[in-house]
Write a protein that holds these residues in place. Sequence first.
Motif, PDB file in Angstrom:
ATOM      1  N   ALA A   1       0.822  -1.217   0.000  1.00  0.00           N
ATOM      2  CA  ALA A   1       0.000   0.000   0.000  1.00  0.00           C
ATOM      3  C   ALA A   1       0.855   1.267   0.000  1.00  0.00           C
ATOM      4  O   ALA A   1       0.435   2.307  -0.492  1.00  0.00           O
ATOM      5  N   ARG A   2       2.061   1.156   0.576  1.00  0.00           N
ATOM      6  CA  ARG A   2       2.911   2.348   0.649  1.00  0.00           C
ATOM      7  C   ARG A   2       3.773   2.559  -0.599  1.00  0.00           C
ATOM      8  O   ARG A   2       4.555   3.489  -0.661  1.00  0.00           O
ATOM      9  N   PHE A   3       3.619   1.680  -1.578  1.00  0.00           N
ATOM     10  CA  PHE A   3       4.347   1.856  -2.838  1.00  0.00           C
ATOM     11  C   PHE A   3       3.784   3.092  -3.515  1.00  0.00           C
ATOM     12  O   PHE A   3       2.643   3.112  -3.959  1.00  0.00           O
ATOM     13  N   GLY A   4       4.578   4.145  -3.584  1.00  0.00           N
ATOM     14  CA  GLY A   4       3.999   5.433  -3.926  1.00  0.00           C
ATOM     15  C   GLY A   4       3.942   5.811  -5.398  1.00  0.00           C
ATOM     16  O   GLY A   4       3.509   6.909  -5.719  1.00  0.00           O
ATOM     17  N   LYS A   5       4.385   4.944  -6.279  1.00  0.00           N
ATOM     18  CA  LYS A   5       4.494   5.376  -7.676  1.00  0.00           C
ATOM     19  C   LYS A   5       3.528   4.603  -8.574  1.00  0.00           C
ATOM     20  O   LYS A   5       3.215   3.468  -8.301  1.00  0.00           O
ATOM     21  N   PRO A   6       3.090   5.257  -9.653  1.00  0.00           N
ATOM     22  CA  PRO A   6       2.286   4.498 -10.613  1.00  0.00           C
ATOM     23  C   PRO A   6       3.125   3.394 -11.258  1.00  0.00           C
ATOM     24  O   PRO A   6       4.254   3.670 -11.693  1.00  0.00           O
ATOM     25  N   LEU A   7       2.583   2.188 -11.260  1.00  0.00           N
ATOM     26  CA  LEU A   7       3.313   1.025 -11.792  1.00  0.00           C
ATOM     27  C   LEU A   7       2.536   0.431 -12.965  1.00  0.00           C
ATOM     28  O   LEU A   7       1.323   0.219 -12.859  1.00  0.00           O
ATOM     29  N   TYR A   8       3.226   0.186 -14.059  1.00  0.00           N
ATOM     30  CA  TYR A   8       2.568  -0.372 -15.250  1.00  0.00           C
ATOM     31  C   TYR A   8       3.308  -1.589 -15.760  1.00  0.00           C
ATOM     32  O   TYR A   8       4.496  -1.756 -15.509  1.00  0.00           O
ATOM     33  N   ARG A   9       2.548  -2.381 -16.524  1.00  0.00           N
ATOM     34  CA  ARG A   9       3.140  -3.591 -17.095  1.00  0.00           C
ATOM     35  C   ARG A   9       3.079  -3.555 -18.612  1.00  0.00           C
ATOM     36  O   ARG A   9       2.050  -3.213 -19.193  1.00  0.00           O
ATOM     37  N   LEU A  10       4.194  -3.921 -19.221  1.00  0.00           N
ATOM     38  CA  LEU A  10       4.223  -4.146 -20.667  1.00  0.00           C
ATOM     39  C   LEU A  10       4.289  -5.650 -20.851  1.00  0.00           C
ATOM     40  O   LEU A  10       5.042  -6.317 -20.147  1.00  0.00           O
ATOM     41  N   SER A  11       3.506  -6.175 -21.801  1.00  0.00           N
ATOM     42  CA  SER A  11       3.581  -7.613 -22.002  1.00  0.00           C
ATOM     43  C   SER A  11       3.669  -7.945 -23.480  1.00  0.00           C
ATOM     44  O   SER A  11       3.564  -7.076 -24.336  1.00  0.00           O
ATOM     45  N   GLY A  12       3.847  -9.208 -23.763  1.00  0.00           N
ATOM     46  CA  GLY A  12       3.992  -9.668 -25.141  1.00  0.00           C
ATOM     47  C   GLY A  12       5.357 -10.296 -25.342  1.00  0.00           C
ATOM     48  O   GLY A  12       6.287 -10.020 -24.587  1.00  0.00           O
ATOM     49  N   ALA A  13       5.444 -11.150 -26.385  1.00  0.00           N
ATOM     50  CA  ALA A  13       6.688 -11.878 -26.622  1.00  0.00           C
ATOM     51  C   ALA A  13       7.844 -10.911 -26.873  1.00  0.00           C
ATOM     52  O   ALA A  13       7.706  -9.931 -27.588  1.00  0.00           O
ATOM     53  N   GLY A  14       8.963 -11.188 -26.263  1.00  0.00           N
ATOM     54  CA  GLY A  14      10.177 -10.401 -26.498  1.00  0.00           C
ATOM     55  C   GLY A  14      10.104  -8.972 -25.993  1.00  0.00           C
ATOM     56  O   GLY A  14      10.835  -8.099 -26.454  1.00  0.00           O
ATOM     57  N   VAL A  15       9.236  -8.728 -25.025  1.00  0.00           N
ATOM     58  CA  VAL A  15       9.027  -7.366 -24.540  1.00  0.00           C
ATOM     59  C   VAL A  15      10.300  -6.791 -23.890  1.00  0.00           C
ATOM     60  O   VAL A  15      10.474  -5.585 -23.816  1.00  0.00           O
ATOM     61  N   GLN A  16      11.199  -7.695 -23.496  1.00  0.00           N
ATOM     62  CA  GLN A  16      12.452  -7.247 -22.855  1.00  0.00           C
ATOM     63  C   GLN A  16      13.301  -6.359 -23.768  1.00  0.00           C
ATOM     64  O   GLN A  16      14.115  -5.591 -23.297  1.00  0.00           O
ATOM     65  N   ARG A  17      13.057  -6.468 -25.083  1.00  0.00           N
ATOM     66  CA  ARG A  17      13.900  -5.677 -25.995  1.00  0.00           C
ATOM     67  C   ARG A  17      13.639  -4.180 -25.846  1.00  0.00           C
ATOM     68  O   ARG A  17      14.418  -3.363 -26.302  1.00  0.00           O
ATOM     69  N   PHE A  18      12.545  -3.810 -25.191  1.00  0.00           N
ATOM     70  CA  PHE A  18      12.252  -2.383 -25.005  1.00  0.00           C
ATOM     71  C   PHE A  18      12.929  -1.788 -23.759  1.00  0.00           C
ATOM     72  O   PHE A  18      12.834  -0.591 -23.515  1.00  0.00           O
ATOM     73  N   LEU A  19      13.610  -2.658 -22.984  1.00  0.00           N
ATOM     74  CA  LEU A  19      14.234  -2.167 -21.743  1.00  0.00           C
ATOM     75  C   LEU A  19      15.203  -1.006 -21.953  1.00  0.00           C
ATOM     76  O   LEU A  19      15.100   0.006 -21.249  1.00  0.00           O
ATOM     77  N   PRO A  20      16.140  -1.108 -22.908  1.00  0.00           N
ATOM     78  CA  PRO A  20      17.081   0.014 -23.075  1.00  0.00           C
ATOM     79  C   PRO A  20      16.361   1.327 -23.405  1.00  0.00           C
ATOM     80  O   PRO A  20      16.692   2.377 -22.837  1.00  0.00           O
TER      81      PRO A  20
END
Lengths: 244, 301
Positions: free
Chosen positions: B218-237
Amino acid sequence: MPEPLAIEAQELTKKFGDFTAVDRITFTVKKGEIFGFLGANGAGKTTAMRMLIGLLHPTSGQARVAGYDIYHDTEKIKHNIGYMSQRFSLYNDLTVWENMELFGGIYGMRDSEIKQKADEVIEKLGIGRLKNRQVKHLPLGFKQKLAFSVAIFHEPQIVFLDEPTGGVDPIVRRQFWEMIYEEAERGITAFVTTHYMDEAEYCNRLSIMVDGQIKALGTPGELKQELNSKNMDEVFLKLARQQS
Amino acid sequence: MIEFRHISKSFAGTAAVQDINLSVGEGELFGLIGPDGAGKSTLFRMLVTLLLPDEGEIAFNGRNVVDDYTYVRSHVGYMPGTFALYQDLSVEENLHFFATLFGTSIQDNYHLIEGIYKQLEPFKKRRAGALSGGMKQKLALSCALIHKPLVLVLDEPTTGVDAVSRKEFWEMLQKLREDGLTILVSTAYMDEATLCDRVALIQKGRILRVDTPQGIVARFGKPLYRLSGAGVQRFLPLLRALPQVHSAQPFGDSVHITLGDEEQMDEVVQQLRKAGYKDGLQPVTPGIEDCFIDLMLEANA
């Protein structure tokens, strides 16, 4: 000639007395693939892995690792693979630099090659000021990343990683996986065991062993669909609980 | 039941824990959650009188653990991180030994361990060294319980244990808690935090936060979102290079990102679209691991 597979196992079996630890496992791992090798404690993962790296003679079945036969070419296999486990990887009493010299030397690298490669590793990990520090004084996160770099120091075709991220913090755990990805892009094959089910998702394909047999084999997506599960944790629980 | 007050301990000039304050109530299942090297074992070893603090005090059921160490030893059940039973003794002999050591017998306190020990009984003549990992763990837990302790202290009981056996072990702990035992348990597996009544997140010898698992989330103060789909890790950089993105971390088959504020979402989505990302950003409820990462980044900043 087609490019050889990194690992090719056919009905590989190991019996200890009348106990069958590994029961006719068949699978292949492609070059550059990140292959997850999962299973409960006692399912036979370690025994299977010891056969593949040439430390244990199979009872029956066939396997080729890096193109070499696991019955006859175990020395060649050892030259072409790297190995890292949570329990053993580096010598604590040696410095960062000495560990790299030692492992480079064991794999028959020339001094000039060792020096060049060691400089690369130190630069990449940003640990220049720690290079003359004994490994036991390094923070765990650095130690694990260094252990991985040392396991692939001699540019092996395949690296075997046995629970490489146990106990490390969640940020380092993710950095570690980014290192695996980077090496896979360069063509190194990674064969990984883990108890973290979120890490299973980072593998290209994986197998799940239950009681010595491979009970599931596929991409994380395929396994989730096959077992009608929303994550790998559920897949694992469904498969492993079936048996016991 | 237990209180750590300003506890510090160093080894050869390196601080293992620094100014730790914690209290654990009677009947609580309390988790110390953190990676290796965070100081979890050091705290536990000071509590069970195997190590003296450099500074501060620890109270165990109202008594000082340094002055009243004999009281603590007879009222605590301790399961260290490495298997510490006698490998050459049988299952039964180990249990008998520990019962005798505390002036009791297996018969007197059998009811305390029955649920756990029953599964071991078919193997009671087997040497402890020849048991499987899961069975060793059950034996160690039985031996830690046989003298009817007030408090059970378990140092990383599930390290290196597979997901199925971990689940079973936590089911045993839940049962012991229902019987009124106070339990302190440490773990590096973040997902186990949700099974505790309260947890302390600990890193580099300092406590990041103490709360109920729900309270931490509950004290996590920031908006958190999820990206999904195959190979989504390539968007990390790309994500990490965006000024609006506070952090971007892989989570299984998805990527979790935190933003400075919700308004910035559109801009991030636009950038992702340009890079070829098709799906949207889904808001998600943070897990303990999200919270731990966020607190770590804050502490390191």
